[in-house]
Design an enzyme around this catalytic site. Structure first.
Site, PDB file in Angstrom:
ATOM      1  N   LYS A  10     -11.965   0.989  -2.002  1.00 58.28           N
ATOM      2  CA  LYS A  10     -10.890   1.587  -2.809  1.00 58.28           C
ATOM      3  C   LYS A  10     -11.340   1.627  -4.269  1.00 58.28           C
ATOM      4  CE  LYS A  10      -7.663   0.943   0.801  1.00 58.28           C
ATOM      5  NZ  LYS A  10      -6.897   0.038   1.628  1.00 58.28           N
TER       6      LYS A  10
ATOM      7  N   SER B  86       0.801  -1.226   0.000  1.00 60.05           N
ATOM      8  CA  SER B  86       0.000   0.000   0.000  1.00 60.05           C
ATOM      9  C   SER B  86       0.832   1.273   0.000  1.00 60.05           C
ATOM     10  CB  SER B  86      -0.963  -0.006   1.179  1.00 60.05           C
ATOM     11  OG  SER B  86      -0.294  -0.301   2.382  1.00 60.05           O
TER      12      SER B  86
ATOM     13  N   HIS C 188      -5.306  -3.234  -2.969  1.00 60.08           N
ATOM     14  CA  HIS C 188      -4.926  -2.279  -4.020  1.00 60.08           C
ATOM     15  C   HIS C 188      -4.844  -2.920  -5.401  1.00 60.08           C
ATOM     16  CE1 HIS C 188      -4.056   0.751  -0.949  1.00 60.08           C
ATOM     17  NE2 HIS C 188      -3.607  -0.275  -0.249  1.00 60.08           N
TER      18      HIS C 188
HETATM   19  C1  LIG Z   1      -6.989  -0.111   3.129  1.00 60.83           C
HETATM   20  C2  LIG Z   1      -6.380  -1.420   3.409  1.00 60.83           C
HETATM   21  C3  LIG Z   1      -7.000  -2.335   4.263  1.00 60.83           C
HETATM   22  C4  LIG Z   1      -8.181  -1.966   5.104  1.00 60.83           C
HETATM   23  O1  LIG Z   1      -9.324  -1.884   4.355  1.00 60.83           O
HETATM   24  P1  LIG Z   1     -10.538  -0.972   4.875  1.00 60.83           P
HETATM   25  O2  LIG Z   1     -11.703  -1.423   4.097  1.00 60.83           O
HETATM   26  O3  LIG Z   1     -10.118   0.433   4.587  1.00 60.83           O
HETATM   27  O4  LIG Z   1     -10.668  -1.216   6.339  1.00 60.83           O
HETATM   28  C5  LIG Z   1      -6.450  -3.584   4.376  1.00 60.83           C
HETATM   29  N1  LIG Z   1      -5.330  -3.921   3.706  1.00 60.83           N
HETATM   30  C6  LIG Z   1      -4.694  -3.066   2.898  1.00 60.83           C
HETATM   31  C7  LIG Z   1      -3.452  -3.488   2.193  1.00 60.83           C
HETATM   32  C8  LIG Z   1      -5.189  -1.773   2.734  1.00 60.83           C
HETATM   33  O5  LIG Z   1      -4.541  -0.909   1.975  1.00 60.83           O
END
Ligand SMILES: *Cc1c(COP(=O)(O)O)cnc(C)c1O
Length: 398
Positions: A242, A183, A211
């Site tokens: 996302k 990330s 991602h």
């Molecule tokens: C954003 C993210 C999460 C958490 O997801 P949410 O739905 O925002 O709680 C988990 N793992 C990774 C790699 C992330 O970037």
């Protein structure tokens, strides 16, 4: 000293070390152009990679879902909160991403953080050795801690080191956990090697595709589909806030794994199900992601990524070799990174500074996050601003 005073002292220390974080308040939908703290800016902070968060069809689906199912779910999934919208979404997800395993099923969660806590704690426990990439997301790390498994951290994306650690381990139960796209660096885990190692050592391989889902692979089916991987040992986590532009997350795996989570995963069981309307909107998002419109958005995003990679090479900082929508520029010191963020902000460009503990000490960075919502012109404005702050930094160094 009063309790409050000790906290205030700790907060002052964060300030002194350049580690105090500040929230920005946004008055407009998440999009390329946003009103942030009362100023018009081009945003490079969101993870809305396909530019779907404000898509009219998703907004309509959310409101249709609310008309049909009301505002709240009213309960946990096991006690009355599991609506038709959740059930439908789970079927849609299993169908869309499930090609990596036989008899695929998907389980919907309200957040990716909880999905990771759930899957790690349900598959690892006392007596398990859990092998974790050193740059894994905080939610995987917290899941590992909560599981009480024995944790071994392998050097980032180093399949040879992991192989040696698996070889040396005498544990009966083994679990490997990794982000697919990291990330804060945007690089991709060596997934084919990891699958091979998981199968050879009878280990679960949990991959967090937060991602990659929606962006990578045919129709945006994710990093596993992009690498054309299949294995019964694979367990996939994807997030839906996302690229999918809504909220929530899912675990996809063999149906038996999902059934085990329903029975045992505390972060699934002991929480209220998200609003059914949200699940209804996610199903609409999946249809866009899989469509020609989704392909066009991914193609535009790839073009922006290529342009940004060239642009970053022309600054005085060392870019990270990322082929994804996450394009970091590692600066190093916290204060210098914050100063750059402020300099870009004066030009109406919002690129967030990422500091420890999100990234390792001494690797603070600007994290440019690209979206299909950005126009070519938005990227050129980012470029103009970045090259100016780069020249200024070089002049100061002389
Ligand atoms: C954003 C993210 C999460 C958490 O997801 P949410 O739905 O925002 O709680 C988990 N793992 C990774 C790699 C992330 O970037």
């Amino acid at each position: 000293m009063q309790l409050i005073d000790t906290l205030e002292q700790d907060l002052r220390e964060l300030d002194a070390r350049g580690l105090r974080r500040r929230r920005r308040t946004i008055d407009t939908p998440c999009d390329a152009h946003m009103r942030v703290d009362g100023r018009d800016t081009i945003g490079f902070a969101s993870n809305d990679y396909l530019g779907l968060a404000a898509h009219p069809q998703l907004v309509a689906a959310l409101s249709e879902g609310a008309q049909r199912y009301g505002a709240g779910s009213g309960g946990s999934h096991l006690l009355g909160g599991h609506s038709r919208a959740h059930a439908q979404l789970e079927d849609d997800l299993a169908e869309f991403v499930g090609g990596f395993v036989d008899d695929a099923r998907a389980l919907y969660f309200s957040t990716g953080y909880m999905a990771n806590l759930a899957v790690v704690t349900a598959l690892a426990g006392r007596g398990t050795t859990l092998f974790s990439d050193s740059l894994n997301h905080a939610s995987l790390i917290d899941g590992a801690r909560l599981s009480r498994a024995d944790i071994q951290i392998y050097p980032h994306a180093d399949a040879d080191a992991l192989s040696a650690m698996l070889e040396a381990s005498g544990a009966d139960a083994k679990v490997i956990v990794t982000d697919t796209v990291f990330s804060m660096d945007g690089d991709v885990a060596p997934l084919p090697r990891l699958v091979e190692l998981a199968e050879r050592h009878h280990a679960w391989l949990i991959v967090d595709d937060a991602h990659g889902f929606g962006v990578l692979g045919p129709q945006g089916r994710g990093a596993l589909a992009e690498a054309a991987l299949r294995s019964p040992n694979l367990v996939m986590v994807g997030t839906l806030g996302k690229a999918a532009g809504v909220a929530g997350a899912f675990v996809a795996a063999h149906a038996t794994v999902c059934e085990w989570l329903v029975q045992r995963a505390r972060p699934y069981i002991f929480t209220t199900a998200s609003a059914p309307a949200v699940a209804h909107a996610v199903s609409a998002s999946l249809r866009i992601i899989a469509s020609e419109e989704g392909d066009a958005r991914r193609a535009h995003l790839r073009k922006l990524i290529a342009r940004t990679r060239t642009m970053l090479k022309e600054t005085c900082w060392l870019p990270v070799d990322s082929q994804t929508a996450v394009q970091p520029l590692v600066i190093g010191a916290n204060d210098a990174t914050l100063a750059l963020q402020a300099a870009l902000e004066r030009d109406g460009i919002w690129v967030p500074a990422i500091r420890p503990p999100t990234v390792p000490e001494g690797t603070s960075r600007l994290r440019i996050s690209l979206s299909a919502a950005h126009s070519d012109d938005d990227i050129e404005r980012l470029n103009t601003s970045l090259q100016r702050v780069s020249r200024e930094a070089q002049e100061r160094a002389r």
